[in-house]
Design an enzyme around this catalytic site. Structure first.
Site, PDB file in Angstrom:
ATOM      1  N   LYS A 188     -26.964  -5.541  -0.798  1.00  0.00           N
ATOM      2  CA  LYS A 188     -27.195  -4.409  -2.028  1.00  0.00           C
ATOM      3  C   LYS A 188     -28.155  -3.297  -1.726  1.00  0.00           C
ATOM      4  O   LYS A 188     -27.756  -2.118  -1.612  1.00  0.00           O
ATOM      5  CB  LYS A 188     -27.547  -5.150  -3.110  1.00  0.00           C
ATOM      6  CG  LYS A 188     -26.430  -6.081  -3.805  1.00  0.00           C
ATOM      7  CD  LYS A 188     -27.004  -7.003  -5.026  1.00  0.00           C
ATOM      8  CE  LYS A 188     -25.897  -7.945  -5.505  1.00  0.00           C
ATOM      9  NZ  LYS A 188     -26.355  -8.905  -6.404  1.00  0.00           N
ATOM     10  N   GLN A 197     -31.364 -11.087  -9.320  1.00  0.00           N
ATOM     11  CA  GLN A 197     -30.352 -11.705  -8.821  1.00  0.00           C
ATOM     12  C   GLN A 197     -30.203 -13.360  -9.442  1.00  0.00           C
ATOM     13  O   GLN A 197     -31.271 -13.913  -9.393  1.00  0.00           O
ATOM     14  CB  GLN A 197     -30.724 -11.918  -7.053  1.00  0.00           C
ATOM     15  CG  GLN A 197     -29.855 -12.430  -6.374  1.00  0.00           C
ATOM     16  CD  GLN A 197     -28.393 -11.768  -6.303  1.00  0.00           C
ATOM     17  OE1 GLN A 197     -28.214 -10.629  -6.267  1.00  0.00           O
ATOM     18  NE2 GLN A 197     -27.405 -12.798  -6.447  1.00  0.00           N
ATOM     19  N   ASP A 243     -25.504  -5.037 -14.185  1.00  0.00           N
ATOM     20  CA  ASP A 243     -24.769  -6.367 -14.021  1.00  0.00           C
ATOM     21  C   ASP A 243     -23.684  -6.246 -15.274  1.00  0.00           C
ATOM     22  O   ASP A 243     -22.660  -7.023 -15.165  1.00  0.00           O
ATOM     23  CB  ASP A 243     -25.454  -7.703 -13.951  1.00  0.00           C
ATOM     24  CG  ASP A 243     -25.404  -8.162 -12.377  1.00  0.00           C
ATOM     25  OD1 ASP A 243     -24.696  -7.627 -11.708  1.00  0.00           O
ATOM     26  OD2 ASP A 243     -26.442  -8.897 -12.210  1.00  0.00           O
TER      27      ASP A 243
END
Ligand code: NAD
Length: 281
Positions: A52, A96, A119
């Site tokens: 990422k 995460q 997200d």
């Protein structure tokens, strides 16, 4: 059969995003910023976060990774999120997953300012997506959606079957297909006859976590099949779709790896840029 090349589609999307970042930089004199919080030393999470960060840098985003040991207190993480929420240089925040057991995942998700929730897991974004309002959309289903649209721009009236009802994949995927006027069936572990459901579908999205669950004789000729699964087996990584069998029937199919996976990260970058743009209005 069309092999849907997720790597190529993701590279094209990243190239568009890179141009967009350059334009935003000249217009606003600043670039969107993505901050990732990584807790613990789980190898897959470390690899995802490294990828990422690399992709974010490649398109010109400001990117930062904040690392904590497994033993970090929940309070410390929540305080850091508050700090990032009020930091103007941070457009997107991602924690995460998975988290260590002593940290409440839902509390962490809800602590993130919905306008920085790249997200798309915050209940506000989940609600906005299902109401058809503007929202951050979870990266993997967004990637699937963009791949489907490349093959079939007009989805209106198509019959779609989503296999799996997770908050991460199946449910938001269903909402995206509904928004496109598909007739959507969402199936799950208690579905009585999954094969019969799949045989009705013009579009199948499989997000289950069972290696090669969807077989060749489950798929109508001319169906578009999107395989979200990433399953480690003795024969390497395979998806939730039996590739060899389904590729003989389907109109289009994503490979694993090289299908949905690369699009997920590219969509994270897209979400970060979209959060930045909404914050500048
Ligand atoms: P999950 O475990 O949260 O959900 C799985 C879903 O599958 C559940 O809703 C369950 O009801 C359903 N299910 C289980 N057994 C079933 C059966 N026999 N028939 C029909 N449905 C069944 O999983 P998830 O987080 O949605 O992930 C699914 C897969 O996608 C995993 O392999 C995961 O590794 C992969 N994944 C890939 C990406 C990517 O970027 N490509 C991202 C996230 C997850």
């Amino acid at each position: 059969m069309i092999l849907i090349d997720g790597k190529k589609a993701a590279a094209e999307l990243r190239a568009e995003l890179k141009e967009e970042v350059a334009e935003l930089k000249s217009k606003h004199n600043k670039v969107p910023g993505l901050t990732v919080i990584l807790i613990g030393d789980l190898t897959p999470s470390q690899i995802y976060v490294r990828n990422k960060e690399k992709s974010a840098n490649e398109v010109g985003l400001k990117s930062e990774v904040i690392k904590y040991p497994d033993s970090v207190e929940e309070k410390t993480v929540l305080e850091k999120i508050q700090e990032l929420n009020s930091d103007e240089t941070v457009s997107g925040i991602l924690v995460q997953l998975p988290l260590p057991k002593h940290i409440d995942k839902q509390k962490v998700i809800e602590a993130i300012d919905p306008s920085k929730d790249v997200d798309g897991f915050h209940p506000m974004n989940v609600g906005n997506l299902s109401s058809g309002y503007e929202s951050s959309i979870p990266c993997t289903p967004l990637g699937c959606y963009l791949l489907i649209k490349k093959i079939e721009p007009n989805l209106s009236g198509k019959k779609a079957v989503v296999v799996g009802r997770s908050n991460l994949n199946g449910k938001p995927m269903t909402q995206l297909l509904l928004k496109e006027n598909c007739t959507v069936t969402i199936t799950h572990s208690k579905t009585k006859d999954l094969k019969a459901e799949c045989l009705e579908a013009d579009i199948i999205v499989a997000a289950v976590g069972i290696p090669e669950l969807v077989r060749g004789d489950w798929v109508k000729r001319d169906a578009i099949v999107i395989d979200v699964g990433i399953n480690k087996t003795d024969n390497g990584i395979v998806g939730d779709v039996h590739f060899d069998e389904v590729s003989k029937n389907a109109k289009a199919l994503t490979p694993v790896p090289g299908g949905v996976g690369p699009m997920t990260i590219a969509c994270l970058l897209k979400n970060t840029i979209d959060c930045f743009k909404r914050s500048q209005i």
